[in-house]
Design a protein around this motif. Structure first.
Motif, PDB file in Angstrom:
ATOM      1  N   ILE A 166       7.058  -8.105  -8.935  1.00  0.00           N
ATOM      2  CA  ILE A 166       6.366  -6.602  -9.187  1.00  0.00           C
ATOM      3  C   ILE A 166       5.081  -6.813  -8.484  1.00  0.00           C
ATOM      4  O   ILE A 166       4.690  -5.708  -8.072  1.00  0.00           O
ATOM      5  CB  ILE A 166       6.371  -6.628 -10.637  1.00  0.00           C
ATOM      6  CG1 ILE A 166       7.630  -6.478 -11.207  1.00  0.00           C
ATOM      7  CG2 ILE A 166       5.283  -5.630 -10.996  1.00  0.00           C
ATOM      8  CD1 ILE A 166       7.752  -6.108 -12.691  1.00  0.00           C
ATOM      9  N   THR A 167       4.389  -7.707  -8.443  1.00  0.00           N
ATOM     10  CA  THR A 167       3.141  -7.900  -7.947  1.00  0.00           C
ATOM     11  C   THR A 167       3.173  -7.495  -6.444  1.00  0.00           C
ATOM     12  O   THR A 167       2.325  -6.875  -5.928  1.00  0.00           O
ATOM     13  CB  THR A 167       2.443  -9.329  -8.336  1.00  0.00           C
ATOM     14  OG1 THR A 167       2.326  -9.677  -9.538  1.00  0.00           O
ATOM     15  CG2 THR A 167       0.989  -9.301  -7.495  1.00  0.00           C
ATOM     16  N   PHE A 168       4.161  -8.223  -5.864  1.00  0.00           N
ATOM     17  CA  PHE A 168       4.387  -8.040  -4.381  1.00  0.00           C
ATOM     18  C   PHE A 168       4.697  -6.752  -4.004  1.00  0.00           C
ATOM     19  O   PHE A 168       4.142  -6.156  -3.141  1.00  0.00           O
ATOM     20  CB  PHE A 168       5.280  -9.276  -3.742  1.00  0.00           C
ATOM     21  CG  PHE A 168       5.247  -9.247  -2.279  1.00  0.00           C
ATOM     22  CD1 PHE A 168       4.291  -9.796  -1.613  1.00  0.00           C
ATOM     23  CD2 PHE A 168       6.156  -8.548  -1.780  1.00  0.00           C
ATOM     24  CE1 PHE A 168       4.387  -9.826  -0.236  1.00  0.00           C
ATOM     25  CE2 PHE A 168       6.344  -8.286  -0.454  1.00  0.00           C
ATOM     26  CZ  PHE A 168       5.393  -8.999   0.406  1.00  0.00           C
ATOM     27  N   ALA A 169       5.690  -6.172  -4.825  1.00  0.00           N
ATOM     28  CA  ALA A 169       6.431  -4.792  -4.364  1.00  0.00           C
ATOM     29  C   ALA A 169       5.149  -3.784  -4.502  1.00  0.00           C
ATOM     30  O   ALA A 169       5.030  -2.970  -3.572  1.00  0.00           O
ATOM     31  CB  ALA A 169       7.377  -4.708  -5.260  1.00  0.00           C
ATOM     32  N   ALA A 170       4.298  -3.974  -5.656  1.00  0.00           N
ATOM     33  CA  ALA A 170       3.344  -2.924  -6.006  1.00  0.00           C
ATOM     34  C   ALA A 170       2.254  -3.385  -4.549  1.00  0.00           C
ATOM     35  O   ALA A 170       1.780  -2.133  -3.993  1.00  0.00           O
ATOM     36  CB  ALA A 170       2.619  -3.363  -6.948  1.00  0.00           C
TER      37      ALA A 170
END
Length: 211
Positions: A166-170
């Protein structure tokens, strides 16, 4: 009668409805590509698609629904391209990461209309902001599944994988917005290389629960 209803012009009713829906989506993509969100109106979309408003409402209740469907189609295309590239890349973390990023970014970097759709989604439009968050979580779920399959489910817990992806996708979506808008003026290979190395470096991070 044929499956999907009566046949007109060689196509069942449901197939013709889907064909009209795709024409409306393509027309909306063209309109946004030319003038951004300001170019999106029911009259403009119907005129480009060569359809009446009756057929518009057959597929979409309003313009917001059309815009959401268009955004979904772009994100789904980006995700599918990335997943396919990862599946056929060498079994090596950095190579797979680069392949997925390159394929996903190519979808929007090679078609300015699709790039505009992503930029519109970050412009503050209410319904799109919510859908953007929903699709981000969805994309992170796909990334999490692929990551755990590669490194081994026993090495990365579902929670760790979710936190990381989620951190990377955002971050990826925000960085891509910057690059597509021209604010981040770096060559595409450097963008891909930097993001790929960041993901590989963080993919196996494990955090200890405090509870």
């Amino acid at each position: 009668m044929a499956e999907g209803g009566r046949v007109y012009g060689g196509l069942p009713h449901l197939a013709r409805s889907e064909q009209r829906r795709q024409r409306l989506l393509e027309a909306a993509l063209d309109a946004i590509g030319e003038a951004g969100i300001k170019g999106l109106s029911l009259r403009a979309v119907c005129a480009r698609a060569g359809l009446t408003s009756r057929y518009f409402y057959e597929s979409f209740p309003d313009l917001d629904a059309l815009l959401l469907a268009l955004f979904d189609s772009v994100i789904d295309e980006v995700t599918a391209a990335a997943v396919q590239a990862v599946a056929t890349a060498p079994w090596e973390a950095l190579a797979r990461s680069r392949a997925g990023l390159e394929a996903g970014i190519h979808v929007v970097s090679s078609d300015h209309r699709k790039a505009k759709v992503l930029l519109v989604s970050s412009s503050g439009h209410g319904p799109l902001q919510q859908r953007r968050r929903e699709k981000l979580v969805e994309v992170a779920g796909v990334m999490s599944k692929i990551t755990r399959e590669f490194y081994g489910a026993e090495k990365i817990t579902p929670t760790d994988a979710r936190l990381t992806t989620i951190t990377f996708a955002a971050g990826f979506i925000e960085l891509l917005d910057e690059w597509l808008s021209g604010t981040l003026a770096i060559p595409l290979p450097r963008l891909v290389d930097h993001m790929a190395k960041m993901f590989v470096a963080s993919a196996t991070v494990h955090s200890v629960s405090s509870g």
